[in-house]
Scaffold this motif. Structure first.
Motif, PDB file in Angstrom:
ATOM      1  N   ARG A 172       0.809  -1.237   0.000  1.00  0.00           N
ATOM      2  CA  ARG A 172       0.000   0.000   0.000  1.00  0.00           C
ATOM      3  C   ARG A 172       0.837   1.279   0.000  1.00  0.00           C
ATOM      4  NH1 ARG A 172      -3.237   2.164   3.501  1.00  0.00           N
ATOM      5  NH2 ARG A 172      -2.494   1.076   5.340  1.00  0.00           N
ATOM      6  N   VAL A 173       2.135   1.175   0.041  1.00  0.00           N
ATOM      7  CA  VAL A 173       2.987   2.365   0.018  1.00  0.00           C
ATOM      8  C   VAL A 173       3.957   2.310  -1.157  1.00  0.00           C
ATOM      9  CG1 VAL A 173       2.843   2.834   2.491  1.00  0.00           C
ATOM     10  CG2 VAL A 173       4.660   1.351   1.621  1.00  0.00           C
ATOM     11  N   THR A 174       4.218   3.498  -1.699  1.00  0.00           N
ATOM     12  CA  THR A 174       5.177   3.647  -2.787  1.00  0.00           C
ATOM     13  C   THR A 174       6.028   4.861  -2.486  1.00  0.00           C
ATOM     14  OG1 THR A 174       3.619   2.727  -4.386  1.00  0.00           O
ATOM     15  CG2 THR A 174       5.465   4.007  -5.267  1.00  0.00           C
ATOM     16  N   VAL A 175       7.321   4.733  -2.663  1.00  0.00           N
ATOM     17  CA  VAL A 175       8.203   5.883  -2.514  1.00  0.00           C
ATOM     18  C   VAL A 175       8.753   6.228  -3.892  1.00  0.00           C
ATOM     19  CG1 VAL A 175      10.138   4.384  -1.823  1.00  0.00           C
ATOM     20  CG2 VAL A 175      10.240   6.833  -1.371  1.00  0.00           C
ATOM     21  N   LEU A 176       8.708   7.502  -4.203  1.00  0.00           N
ATOM     22  CA  LEU A 176       9.231   8.011  -5.466  1.00  0.00           C
ATOM     23  C   LEU A 176      10.385   8.962  -5.177  1.00  0.00           C
ATOM     24  CD1 LEU A 176       5.907   8.836  -7.346  1.00  0.00           C
ATOM     25  CD2 LEU A 176       7.303   6.769  -7.533  1.00  0.00           C
ATOM     26  N   LEU A 177      11.439   8.831  -5.956  1.00  0.00           N
ATOM     27  CA  LEU A 177      12.616   9.683  -5.783  1.00  0.00           C
ATOM     28  C   LEU A 177      12.910  10.397  -7.089  1.00  0.00           C
ATOM     29  CD1 LEU A 177      15.107  10.631  -4.144  1.00  0.00           C
ATOM     30  CD2 LEU A 177      16.268   8.553  -4.945  1.00  0.00           C
ATOM     31  N   ASN A 178      12.984  11.708  -7.040  1.00  0.00           N
ATOM     32  CA  ASN A 178      13.353  12.511  -8.204  1.00  0.00           C
ATOM     33  C   ASN A 178      14.651  13.229  -7.870  1.00  0.00           C
ATOM     34  OD1 ASN A 178      13.689  14.501 -10.172  1.00  0.00           O
ATOM     35  ND2 ASN A 178      11.486  14.692 -10.496  1.00  0.00           N
ATOM     36  N   LYS A 179      15.735  12.681  -8.342  1.00  0.00           N
ATOM     37  CA  LYS A 179      17.045  13.239  -7.995  1.00  0.00           C
ATOM     38  C   LYS A 179      17.313  14.559  -8.686  1.00  0.00           C
ATOM     39  CE  LYS A 179      18.944   9.334  -9.167  1.00  0.00           C
ATOM     40  NZ  LYS A 179      17.724   8.488  -9.209  1.00  0.00           N
ATOM     41  N   THR A 180      16.649  14.785  -9.814  1.00  0.00           N
ATOM     42  CA  THR A 180      16.865  16.024 -10.566  1.00  0.00           C
ATOM     43  C   THR A 180      16.464  17.230  -9.726  1.00  0.00           C
ATOM     44  OG1 THR A 180      16.462  14.866 -12.634  1.00  0.00           O
ATOM     45  CG2 THR A 180      16.318  17.274 -12.669  1.00  0.00           C
ATOM     46  N   VAL A 181      15.329  17.108  -9.054  1.00  0.00           N
ATOM     47  CA  VAL A 181      14.849  18.221  -8.241  1.00  0.00           C
ATOM     48  C   VAL A 181      15.003  17.931  -6.752  1.00  0.00           C
ATOM     49  CG1 VAL A 181      13.264  19.060 -10.003  1.00  0.00           C
ATOM     50  CG2 VAL A 181      12.470  17.373  -8.361  1.00  0.00           C
ATOM     51  N   LYS A 182      15.662  16.844  -6.424  1.00  0.00           N
ATOM     52  CA  LYS A 182      15.905  16.468  -5.026  1.00  0.00           C
ATOM     53  C   LYS A 182      14.612  16.427  -4.227  1.00  0.00           C
ATOM     54  CE  LYS A 182      19.539  19.338  -4.956  1.00  0.00           C
ATOM     55  NZ  LYS A 182      20.642  20.165  -4.472  1.00  0.00           N
ATOM     56  N   HIS A 183      13.726  15.568  -4.695  1.00  0.00           N
ATOM     57  CA  HIS A 183      12.393  15.466  -4.111  1.00  0.00           C
ATOM     58  C   HIS A 183      12.046  14.002  -3.886  1.00  0.00           C
ATOM     59  CE1 HIS A 183       7.953  15.427  -4.175  1.00  0.00           C
ATOM     60  NE2 HIS A 183       8.085  16.572  -3.539  1.00  0.00           N
ATOM     61  N   LEU A 184      11.420  13.776  -2.765  1.00  0.00           N
ATOM     62  CA  LEU A 184      11.028  12.434  -2.344  1.00  0.00           C
ATOM     63  C   LEU A 184       9.552  12.476  -1.973  1.00  0.00           C
ATOM     64  CD1 LEU A 184      12.634   9.737  -1.503  1.00  0.00           C
ATOM     65  CD2 LEU A 184      12.592  10.681   0.789  1.00  0.00           C
ATOM     66  N   SER A 185       8.808  11.449  -2.331  1.00  0.00           N
ATOM     67  CA  SER A 185       7.415  11.409  -1.912  1.00  0.00           C
ATOM     68  C   SER A 185       7.030  10.019  -1.433  1.00  0.00           C
ATOM     69  CB  SER A 185       6.484  11.849  -3.045  1.00  0.00           C
ATOM     70  OG  SER A 185       6.479  10.889  -4.078  1.00  0.00           O
ATOM     71  N   LEU A 186       6.050  10.010  -0.555  1.00  0.00           N
ATOM     72  CA  LEU A 186       5.476   8.766  -0.049  1.00  0.00           C
ATOM     73  C   LEU A 186       4.018   8.745  -0.446  1.00  0.00           C
ATOM     74  CD1 LEU A 186       5.745   6.195   1.790  1.00  0.00           C
ATOM     75  CD2 LEU A 186       4.865   7.644   3.646  1.00  0.00           C
ATOM     76  N   GLN A 187       3.616   7.716  -1.157  1.00  0.00           N
ATOM     77  CA  GLN A 187       2.228   7.571  -1.554  1.00  0.00           C
ATOM     78  C   GLN A 187       1.621   6.413  -0.761  1.00  0.00           C
ATOM     79  OE1 GLN A 187       2.151   7.113  -5.797  1.00  0.00           O
ATOM     80  NE2 GLN A 187       3.032   9.135  -6.173  1.00  0.00           N
ATOM     81  N   ILE A 188       0.482   6.681  -0.151  1.00  0.00           N
ATOM     82  CA  ILE A 188      -0.242   5.653   0.594  1.00  0.00           C
ATOM     83  C   ILE A 188      -1.554   5.420  -0.126  1.00  0.00           C
ATOM     84  CG2 ILE A 188      -1.210   4.964   2.825  1.00  0.00           C
ATOM     85  CD1 ILE A 188       0.646   7.035   4.141  1.00  0.00           C
ATOM     86  N   ALA A 189      -1.784   4.211  -0.553  1.00  0.00           N
ATOM     87  CA  ALA A 189      -3.010   3.871  -1.271  1.00  0.00           C
ATOM     88  C   ALA A 189      -4.113   3.496  -0.286  1.00  0.00           C
ATOM     89  CB  ALA A 189      -2.748   2.719  -2.229  1.00  0.00           C
ATOM     90  N   ALA A 190      -5.343   3.884  -0.648  1.00  0.00           N
ATOM     91  CA  ALA A 190      -6.514   3.512   0.155  1.00  0.00           C
ATOM     92  C   ALA A 190      -6.265   3.782   1.636  1.00  0.00           C
ATOM     93  CB  ALA A 190      -6.863   2.051  -0.068  1.00  0.00           C
TER      94      ALA A 190
END
Lengths: 115, 116
Positions: A61-79
Motif C-alpha cells: 500500500r505504500v510507494t516511494v518516489l525519488l526525483n534526484k533532478t529536483v531532489k524530491h522524495l514522496s510517499l504515496q499511501i493507497a486507500a
C-alpha cells in the motif's frame, strides 16, 4: 548545513483516498532515503526505503518516489485508512565515515484520515 | 530487528534537577543513538554512544549537559542535567543495523520529559 525538509506540515484525507506526502532534500550526495511513521506516544517506525540509484519502490500500500533532478522524495499511501493517521518523517542517510551512518530527519507531516 | 525499551516513559521534573533515561536493547549492538524531539518538531541527534568509549556529541550538545553511559552492548543511559523548561522534549534512543546498501533504525517508545 545540509538539511531535509517537507513541503506540507499537515495533510487531511478521507478514508479510502490516496495520500501523498512530500519531502525535499538538499544534499545531492545522499544515497539513501527512508520514510518513518510515528504514531502518538511511540517512536518512529520504518515504512519503506529507497536508494539513489532507484526512482521508485513499492511496498504494501505504500510507494516511494525519488526525483534526484529536483531532489524530491514522496510517499504515496493507497486507500488510506484511519490507522495511517500519524506523523510521517523522511530521513536521509549520510555516511559520516566508515560504517558510521547518521540519519538526518525532515520536519514531518501530520496525516489525519477522516472516516 | 530489535526491541528497545526505554524508562521512564514520561516524567515531570523540577528545574535544576537531573533525570537519567535508560535504554535497553534485546540484542547486542555496537552503536546506540540518542535523539531529542521537541514538541511538534522532528528528531535531532544528540549523540552517538559506543560501548567502551566516550560518546560523540553533535553540534549544540555537550557532555556536561547530556552525559551518556554505555556500560555494555545492550544498554545505555542519557542524563539530562540541570534541567530547564527548554529541555521539555521527547528523548528517544535508537539502534541501527547496516546491510550492504541500507540502514534500518529502530527506536524506543521515547521518554516524554516535562520540566516545570
Amino acid at each position: 548545513g545540509e538539511s531535509v525538509g517537507l513541503h506540507l506540515p499537515t495533510l487531511s484525507v478521507q478514508e479510502g483516498d490516496n495520500s501523498i506526502i512530500n519531502c525535499a532534500y538538499s544534499n545531492s550526495a545522499s544515497d539513501y532515503f527512508i520514510w518513518y511513521k510515528q504514531e502518538s506516544g511511540k517512536g518512529p517506525q520504518f515504512i519503506i526505503d529507497i536508494r539513489s540509484n532507484m526512482d521508485k519502490r513499492q511496498g504494501q500500500r505504500v510507494t516511494v518516489l525519488l526525483n534526484k533532478t529536483v531532489k524530491h522524495l514522496s510517499l504515496q499511501i493507497a486507500a488510506t485508512q484511519p490507522g495511517d493517521s500519524a506523523v510521517y518523517f523522511c530521513a536521509e542517510n549520510q555516511n559520516s565515515g566508515g560504517s558510521n551512518y547518521k540519519l538526518t530527519f525532515g520536519k514531518g507531516t501530520l496525516l489525519t484520515v477522516n472516516p | 530487528s530489535a526491541v528497545i525499551s526505554q524508562k521512564p516513559s514520561r516524567d515531570i521534573c523540577q528545574r535544576g534537577t537531573s533525570l537519567t533515561i535508560q535504554c535497553q536493547v534485546d540484542s547486542q549492538v555496537t552503536m546506540m543513538f540518542w535523539y531529542r524531539q521537541q514538541p511538534g518538531q522532528s528528531l535531532t541527534l544528540i549523540a552517538t554512544a559506543n560501548q567502551g568509549s566516550e560518546a560523540t556529541y553533535e553540534s549544540g550538545f555537550v557532555i556536561d549537559k547530556f552525559p551518556i553511559s554505555r556500560p555494555n552492548l545492550t544498554f545505555s543511559t542519557l542524563t539530562v542535567s540541570n534541567m530547564s523548561p527548554e529541555d521539555s522534549s521527547i528523548y528517544l534512543c535508537s539502534v541501527e543495523f547496516w546491510a550492504a546498501w541500507n540502514t534500518e533504525a529502530f527506536f524506543g517508545q521515547g521518554t516524554r520529559l516535562t520540566v516545570v
